[in-house]
Design an enzyme around this catalytic site. Structure first.
Site, short mmCIF file in Angstrom:
data_model
loop_
_atom_site.label_atom_id
_atom_site.label_comp_id
_atom_site.label_asym_id
_atom_site.label_seq_id
_atom_site.Cartn_x
_atom_site.Cartn_y
_atom_site.Cartn_z
N VAL A 1 44.28 14.79 -34.43
CA VAL A 1 44.04 13.57 -35.18
C VAL A 1 44.16 12.35 -34.27
CG1 VAL A 1 44.87 12.15 -37.07
CG2 VAL A 1 44.80 14.62 -37.32
N ALA A 2 45.11 12.46 -33.32
CA ALA A 2 45.39 11.30 -32.47
C ALA A 2 44.25 11.02 -31.50
CB ALA A 2 46.67 11.54 -31.68
N ASP B 1 7.39 -21.29 -26.40
CA ASP B 1 6.27 -22.20 -26.62
C ASP B 1 6.77 -23.61 -26.43
OD1 ASP B 1 4.41 -20.37 -27.31
OD2 ASP B 1 4.72 -20.54 -29.47
N ASP C 1 3.68 -18.23 -32.25
CA ASP C 1 3.40 -18.72 -33.61
C ASP C 1 2.07 -18.26 -34.17
OD1 ASP C 1 1.94 -20.29 -31.88
OD2 ASP C 1 2.94 -22.16 -32.38
N GLU D 1 48.77 7.47 -28.35
CA GLU D 1 49.20 8.54 -29.26
C GLU D 1 49.17 9.90 -28.58
OE1 GLU D 1 47.46 6.53 -33.41
OE2 GLU D 1 46.30 8.01 -32.31
N ASN E 1 45.86 5.16 -37.22
CA ASN E 1 44.42 5.06 -36.97
C ASN E 1 43.67 4.38 -38.11
OD1 ASN E 1 44.95 6.41 -34.69
ND2 ASN E 1 43.75 8.23 -35.15
N ASP F 1 46.08 0.09 -37.43
CA ASP F 1 45.28 -0.30 -36.28
C ASP F 1 43.86 -0.73 -36.67
OD1 ASP F 1 45.16 -0.66 -33.50
OD2 ASP F 1 43.82 1.08 -33.39
P1 ADP Z 1 0.57 -25.35 -27.33
O1 ADP Z 1 0.88 -24.70 -28.65
O2 ADP Z 1 1.24 -24.70 -26.17
O3 ADP Z 1 0.77 -26.80 -27.32
P2 ADP Z 1 -2.17 -25.03 -28.09
O4 ADP Z 1 -2.78 -23.69 -27.91
O5 ADP Z 1 -1.78 -25.47 -29.45
O6 ADP Z 1 -0.97 -25.14 -27.07
O7 ADP Z 1 -3.16 -26.15 -27.54
C1 ADP Z 1 -3.76 -26.04 -26.31
C2 ADP Z 1 -4.71 -27.15 -26.11
O8 ADP Z 1 -5.73 -27.08 -27.08
C3 ADP Z 1 -4.09 -28.53 -26.27
O9 ADP Z 1 -3.63 -29.02 -25.07
C4 ADP Z 1 -5.24 -29.34 -26.77
O10 ADP Z 1 -5.98 -29.87 -25.69
C5 ADP Z 1 -6.09 -28.37 -27.52
N1 ADP Z 1 -5.84 -28.48 -28.97
C6 ADP Z 1 -4.69 -28.24 -29.61
N2 ADP Z 1 -4.80 -28.44 -30.92
C7 ADP Z 1 -6.07 -28.83 -31.14
C8 ADP Z 1 -6.84 -29.18 -32.29
N3 ADP Z 1 -6.29 -29.16 -33.51
N4 ADP Z 1 -8.12 -29.53 -32.12
C9 ADP Z 1 -8.65 -29.53 -30.88
N5 ADP Z 1 -8.01 -29.19 -29.78
C10 ADP Z 1 -6.73 -28.86 -29.88
MG MG Z 2 0.15 -24.53 -30.61
#
Ligand code: ADP
Ligand code: MG
Length: 943
Positions: A301-302, A348, A663, A732, A766, A770
């Protein structure tokens, strides 16, 4: 079958309405009819089977054997020895062991259910939802509640949550690889199809489990749950069982190993004990054999840390709770361990490191440079010409085409709150910044396309995606067709044929240097840059052209510089991570210069010249070269989601433990590859949340840092309680073995066959005195210097050399103390039960002192002993109840305890503290001397 009917017919058949959806009554009756929209069987935890399982744990089996031996010895006493009193003591022992098995099973049982419950409630927070129209209102509905006839809206990054007939589609493409094996996205439309169309060709259907790779759409639910195509193949799926974490596996293996060790020791003890009898008396009596068996049971057991698996699962669940309170939601307990060992965090930029509150501050249009005043989303501010010679009264005509394109090709808006009058953004932040710019000069998107006489008619929307890095709209004005595009400047420039400069269309090649200079000027100021373009196209191309055909031969109208301020708290988080030996890497779709400027402000790099790797460079780079450079690179710019995966793999080949955020829908594979995939709780897509291990409920980088710290804290707490439990087991076993091997003659009233502790005493230690304090170590805060140390090496086992040495040293000293307490008591004429009780209290007190040492990586002096209230309570409870069992007659019978003189108890209480304080004290002295040595050395170097 609904693909072969007109969509109106489908709606009619389902008795639903595209503009108001189902009524609440319809929903209710259909929910009763069709049941929940799932094909996972509601996993019923069968409490009885969980409970029975706890009775079959290896440790419990040892106890069953102990019970069998105990019963055998009781029978022997009754029928052969006719010694009722002795028999009764065996019966009590049996009852006590049984009681402990039951308590252990109940605790394990309760804990298993509890852990499942708290994991479930964590999972609930990431339940899937769909945007559904009911009673004329759109709202987010838990997908379990979807019924046929529901009208559902979906967009890029969403999951399709039931089988839908598509009612309207906007550049919609879906990934259906789970059904068809085809990995390219399938374009979707709404027209009815001929009968007998195969599943893969039903382009007007969206099937459950598909992901929206592009565009958006509206659909009506035709099938739910098991009736969906996915349900048909998948059949009833069992919820995947909770996989054991690496530490859980380690502990399982450890207990198994210790069981073998125990079996070995027990055999040796038995053989040796019997041999000892024979040497002493020339014969072996049955009593001696029985006595030896009872020592053997105690040893068995110990040697096993019975409570460890339960304590581990408690500590891990406490840990998941701590993280959730920090806004970090983990989906499996495995992540707790991995997070603490993270060596690289790849994040990001936009929204995680920065605020994602974008404001246009500069723009370059028609060959002129402008500045914009005003902050945030307030539509108040001035546009001024900075490099203009002309004192133009009206500036708008100078940049009208630029702003028109930027506003038309835009789906965002700002909204004024009726409560406080503040403005709130709706939609993509980059687009919002352009809307705000428009509002500052009295222009807006709605006005441009509003009825009854719209200037422009939008006919197609090609949404932004992070691989193309641009978005476009195809627009009709009178009989002319235009493509309006905006996106990453360097990408647009490559596809540009002309530019508008001072109202003249010039060849883009001529204007390229001006644009490049402006681009760099903006980017160096940490501004996000967007190029705005237009193109006139023939009607056929406008209506039917592919994205690639439309997005080319641009006329560049201008360039916007957008500020996106870094989140203020991030800099400190990064500093803390750097000190903790964790590298932080920025990954962004933005321009390299913008990325570097922000990275510098945040302390990710310390010189502007630090090389950033761009997506194009990455593409040209061999895997070997990437492997070389990945260790030192901190900024990746203009990357696509695919690049993320290469970066992770290269880091992992260098044995780094990588946490990566994402994202968009395309980030899902990267999140799966990473050791810790991190998704955004607010701005993330459903798909990324689904593939992530950690979800940031507030989208903030600082939450990652806090989760890493929590991961380390929990891992530290686990290490602490393992240390405590193992020291108990070693002491133990040692005290029992020392008696077996070194006590060859009776001492005082105590025969040489009396073990230093009874089996039930060992069990008490145990399971109660403890294990309770051990589990309260799960509530300990992080040690002060936890974020000053290098990340733990994942390859190194938790029972590393240092841990084993420490356990051995403390365990041996404690074991010796218990042994000597027993001998001292015997020499002073104590009864056997009293001698055993003396040993028992020495052990209990010793362990309760030791736990304050165990809770620190350093020594007992490194932590405030009063900081953990739960620990203090459990220690007090363990101490007091262990003294009580030496007083109460019931326990005398059950445990074999006996009353001791108060003075002895008091002495034991203090003497038992000696080893802990002595060892800890010496260690602390060495430690402090080392610290001073290091300090002196640094001092000398400075002088
Ligand atoms: P992060 O998320 O790293 O900022 P994105 O992929 O969102 O990069 O954007 C990359 C590039 O795309 C930006 O630097 C911009 O020039 C262009 N971009 C971002 N959003 C838009 C949008 N809504 N319309 C047009 N161009 C965009
Ligand atoms: Mg973006």
């Amino acid at each position: 079958m609904s693909y072969n009917k007109h969509r109106k017919a489908v709606l009619k058949e389902l008795e639903t309405n595209q503009t108001s959806g189902l009524t609440n009554e319809q929903v209710k009756s259909r929910q009763e009819q069709f049941g929940p929209n799932t094909f996972k069987s509601e996993e019923k935890v069968k409490p009885l089977s969980v409970f029975l399982h706890t009775l079959r744990e290896p440790i419990v089996i040892v106890l069953w054997i102990a019970i069998a031996l105990s019963i055998a010895s009781a029978f022997y006493d009754i029928y052969v020895n006719h010694d009722m009193e002795h028999a009764m003591s065996a019966v009590y022992e049996t009852v006590a062991i049984l009681a402990i098995i039951l308590i252990n099973s109940l605790v394990t049982f309760y804990q298993t259910l509890q852990a499942k419950k708290s994991l479930d409630s964590l999972k609930k927070m990431v339940d899937h939802h769909a945007l559904v129209l009911r009673e004329g209102d759109w709202s987010h509905v838990n997908v379990l509640d979807l019924v046929p006839g529901d009208i559902v809206k979906f967009k890029m990054g969403d999951f399709i949550e039931a089988d839908l007939r598509i009612l309207s589609a906007n550049e919609l493409s879906l990934n259906e690889s789970h059904l068809t094996g085809e990995s390219d996205p399938i374009n979707k439309t709404t027209a009815a199809l001929p009968d007998e169309t195969g599943l893969g060709d039903q382009t007007n259907m969206a099937f459950s489990g598909s992901t929206v790779m592009n565009g958006s759409g509206l659909g009506v639910v035709v099938q739910t749950g098991m009736a969906t195509e996915l349900g048909k193949i998948a059949g009833m799926l069992q919820e995947t069982p909770i996989a054991p974490t690496p530490i859980e596996k380690t502990i399982k293996n450890l207990t198994r190993t210790l069981m073998y060790v125990a079996a070995g020791i027990v055999a040796v003890v038995l053989i040796y004990g019997i041999a000892k009898e024979y040497m002493n008396y020339g014969a072996v009596t049955i009593e001696a054999v029985m006595a030896n068996i009872s020592s053997a049971i105690a040893v068995a057991v110990a040697s096993i840390p019975d409570a460890m698996p339960v304590v581990l699962s408690i500590v891990l669940t406490i840990g998941a709770g701590i993280m959730a309170r920090n806004n970090g939601l983990i989906k499996s307990l495995n992540s707790v361990e991995t997070l603490g060992a993270t060596t690289f965090i790849a994040s990001d930029k936009t929204g995680t490191l920065t605020k994602n509150e974008m404001t246009v501050t500069n723009f370059f249009a028609n060959g002129h440079t402008f500045e914009v005043s005003g902050q945030g989303y307030e539509p108040h501010g001035e546009v001024t010409l900075v490099d203009g010679v002309e004192e133009a009264a009206e500036l708008l005509p100078l940049y009208e085409r630029f702003i028109t394109s930027a506003l038309l090709n835009n789906e965002a808006a700002i909204q004024q709150s009726p409560d406080d009058g503040a403005y709130y953004p709706l939609g993509n932040p980059t687009d919002v910044s352009l809307v705000v710019l428009g509002a500052k000069i009295g222009q807006n998107h709605a006005a441009l396309i509003s009825q009854p006489a719209p200037d422009y008619n939008i006919i197609r929307v090609l949404p932004f995606d992070s691989t193309r890095k641009m978005m476009s709209m195809v627009v009709q004005k009178d009989d002319d067709f235009y493509v309006y595009t905006k996106g990453a400047p360097d990408v647009l420039f490559q596809k540009a044929s002309a530019a508008l400069i001072k109202d003249q269309l010039v060849d883009f090649a001529e204007a390229a240097t001006i644009f490049d200079e402006k681009l760099n000027e903006f980017a160096d100021q940490a501004l996000r840059t967007i190029a705005v373009a237009e193109r006139q196209v023939p009607e056929d191309l406008a209506r039917n052209g592919s994205v690639a055909e439309l997005e080319t031969e641009f006329t560049i109208l201008g360039l916007a510089g957008i500020i996106d301020p870094p989140r203020p708290e991030v800099k400190a988080s990064i500093k803390k991570l750097h000190r903790a030996g964790v590298a932080v890497v920025m990954i962004t779709g933005d321009h390299a210069a913008t990325a570097n400027a922000i990275a510098l402000r945040l302390g990710i790099i310390n010189a502007k010249s630090a090389p950033a790797i761009t997506g194009a460079e990455l593409k040209a780079m061999s895997d070997e070269e990437l492997l070389q450079r990945v260790e030192h690179t901190r900024v990746y710019a203009r990357v696509t989601p695919r690049d993320k995966q290469r970066i992770i793999s290269a880091l992992q080949q260098n044995s780094e433990v990588v946490a990566m955020t994402g994202d968009g829908v395309n980030d899902a594979p990267a999140l799966k590859t990473a050791d810790i995939g991190i998704a955004m709780g607010i701005n993330g897509t459903e798909v990324t949340k689904d593939s992530a291990d950690l979800i940031l409920l507030d989208d903030k980088f600082t939450t990652i840092e806090k989760s890493v710290e929590a991961g380390r804290q929990i891992f530290g707490n686990i290490r602490n309680f393992i240390r405590q439990e193992l020291v108990t087991n070693v002491s133990e076993v040692l005290s029992l073995l020392l008696v077996t091997f070194f006590v060859t003659r009776p001492i005082g009233q105590v025969s040489e066959l009396t073990p230093s502790l009874t089996a039930v005493m060992v069990l008490w230690v145990n399971m109660i005195s403890d294990s309770l304090p051990s589990f309260s170590l799960g509530f300990d805060n992080a040690e002060k210097d936890i974020m000053l140390q290098k990340p733990r090496n994942m390859q190194e086992p938790i029972l590393n050399k240092r841990m084993l040495e420490r356990v051995a040293l403390r365990g041996f000293t404690m074991g010796l103390m218990v042994f000597f307490a027993f001998i001292w008591a015997a020499k002073n004429g104590f009864s056997p039960a009293q001698a055993q009780t003396t040993a028992f209290l020495m052990l209990v007190f010793g362990q309760l002192w030791h736990i304050f040492d165990a809770r620190s990586e350093r020594t007992i002096f490194a932590r405030n002993p009063f900081s953990n209230k739960v620990l203090l309570l459990t220690v007090a409870f363990a101490g007091i109840s262990s003294v009580l069992v030496t007083y109460l007659p019931l326990f005398h019978k059950v445990m074999g305890t006996a009353q001791l003189p108060e003075l002895v108890i008091l002495a034991l209480l203090f003497i038992s503290a000696i080893p802990t304080f002595l060892i800890s004290g010496i260690k602390e002295m060495i430690y402090r001397r080392q610290c001073t040595a290091v300090k002196n050395k640094l001092q000398n170097e400075e002088d």
